[in-house]
Motif scaffolding. Structure first.
Motif, short mmCIF file in Angstrom:
data_model
loop_
_atom_site.label_atom_id
_atom_site.label_comp_id
_atom_site.label_asym_id
_atom_site.label_seq_id
_atom_site.Cartn_x
_atom_site.Cartn_y
_atom_site.Cartn_z
N ASP A 69 0.82 -1.21 0.00
CA ASP A 69 0.00 0.00 0.00
C ASP A 69 0.85 1.26 0.00
O ASP A 69 0.44 2.29 -0.55
CB ASP A 69 -0.92 0.00 1.22
N VAL A 70 2.05 1.20 0.61
CA VAL A 70 2.90 2.39 0.68
C VAL A 70 4.11 2.28 -0.25
O VAL A 70 5.05 3.06 -0.14
CB VAL A 70 3.37 2.65 2.13
N ALA A 71 4.08 1.29 -1.16
CA ALA A 71 5.14 1.13 -2.17
C ALA A 71 6.52 0.93 -1.56
O ALA A 71 7.48 1.57 -1.94
CB ALA A 71 5.15 2.33 -3.13
N ARG A 72 6.60 0.01 -0.60
CA ARG A 72 7.88 -0.34 0.01
C ARG A 72 8.14 -1.83 -0.18
O ARG A 72 7.23 -2.65 -0.04
CB ARG A 72 7.88 -0.01 1.51
N LYS A 73 9.37 -2.18 -0.47
CA LYS A 73 9.73 -3.59 -0.65
C LYS A 73 9.99 -4.25 0.69
O LYS A 73 9.57 -5.39 0.93
CB LYS A 73 10.98 -3.70 -1.53
N ASP A 74 10.71 -3.58 1.59
CA ASP A 74 11.02 -4.10 2.92
C ASP A 74 10.57 -3.09 3.96
O ASP A 74 10.43 -1.90 3.69
CB ASP A 74 12.52 -4.37 3.07
N SER A 75 10.39 -3.58 5.19
CA SER A 75 10.00 -2.67 6.27
C SER A 75 11.19 -1.87 6.78
O SER A 75 11.01 -0.85 7.44
CB SER A 75 9.39 -3.47 7.43
N GLY A 76 12.41 -2.32 6.49
CA GLY A 76 13.61 -1.63 6.94
C GLY A 76 14.85 -2.31 6.40
O GLY A 76 14.77 -3.19 5.53
#
Length: 320
Positions: free
Chosen positions: A280-287
């Motif tokens: 939903d926020v266009a991120r591959k990893d959380s960190g």
């Protein structure tokens, strides 16, 4: 007081297949983390014998992981254009998790208060959740200047409190109520499933499980994950840590099987739940804290969603 939150979202680009270096990094980091956890569990076991207090060594480690996961969920919400108040989210998550560990110990050493107040340790976790909710509203009231965005800010703060605070609390309760054996069995079953999903999916995965959420996850990998969770459950509960001889339990001898199936399925759902937020926020990893895995949430997402299910299996006598 708290680390700064980055606001730039990563582009959601398809990643290249893992190289040999990527796989080696995962093996090295994963093995190191497993060894570290076993060492902490060993220390926790002996400290419980010496102090008669469960979780003395494990609880601080869990809090470190929980606060790191809280930072990452804040970064994900900010990347989605939402602005929760960081100190409120950290405080509410910490309050809920701490209530699940401190209050059982408090009642253990203050039985007269238990009789006078007519409350149980679980009541205090509910009080902590309610207090966190009130703290969120009070902080947003103080920050309010004009209409717009308040509802989603409140919703994102409560999401973090439930996703991180409440679900991590189930891990604490498994350790406090059902013991180290139950906690290790849960972690082994879930992580066997995670590993098998990755290996089987890369080797023979063809049918997409949820292409809209996580294009790399396959039906074959999911089936391998459930089978591996069952094997991990049997290995933990029947081979490595069997129930003590003569212990009074109504749990069936085959309880490891439904335990493994349930934990394996909900571990997959936990992975997809985090993928839902990242997509939903266009991120591959959380960190980027854990090389080869991504962030802390990428490492514990399957454990978080499966922890209430694992707790229920113990609470209703399926496995002990």
């Amino acid at each position: 007081m708290f680390p700064a939150i980055e606001t730039q979202a990563k582009a959601d680009e398809p990643s290249a297949p893992p190289t040999r270096d990527d796989l080696s990094r995962r093996v090295v980091v994963g093995t190191s983390l497993a060894g570290f956890l076993l060492a902490v569990c060993y220390g926790d076991y002996w400290l419980e014998i010496l102090l008669d207090i469960p979780g003395v060594a494990l609880f601080p480690v869990l809090m470190v992981f929980a606060m790191a996961a809280t930072r990452e969920i804040l970064e994900l919400t900010v990347a989605g254009g939402v602005r929760p108040i960081p100190w409120v989210v950290y405080s509410s998550c910490a309050l809920v998790i701490c209530s699940s560990w401190f209050t059982p110990l408090w009642y253990r050493f203050a039985r007269t208060l238990y009789e006078r107040w007519h409350t149980s340790p679980s009541d205090w976790t509910l009080f902590a959740l309610a207090s966190g909710m009130m703290l969120v509203f009070i902080a947003e009231m103080r920050r309010y200047t004009r209409p717009g965005g308040i509802t989603v800010n409140v919703a994102s703060s409560v999401l973090a409190m439930l996703y991180i605070g409440l679900l991590f609390s189930f891990l604490v309760q498994i350790r406090i109520v059902w013991g180290l054996r139950a906690l290790l069995a849960t972690l082994i079953a879930v992580k066997f499933g995670d590993t098998a999903a990755y290996i089987v999916g890369k080797a023979i995965g063809r049918s997409k499980l949820a292409p809209g959420l996580s294009p790399k996850k396959t039906v074959e990998g999911a089936l391998g994950a459930v089978a591996a969770s069952c094997f991990g459950s049997w290995l933990a509960l029947s081979v490595l840590m069997p129930a003590p001889t003569g212990s009074s339990t109504l749990a069936p001898s085959w309880g490891w099987l439904p335990f493994g199936i349930l934990v394996g399925i909900f571990g997959i759902l936990g992975d997809l739940a985090e993928s839902l937020i990242k997509r939903d926020v266009a991120r591959k990893d959380s960190g980027t804290l854990i090389p080869g895995f991504g962030g802390v949430l990428d490492l514990v997402d399957s454990v978080l969603i499966s922890s209430p299910v694992a707790y229920a299996c113990w609470a209703f006598g399926l496995v002990g």
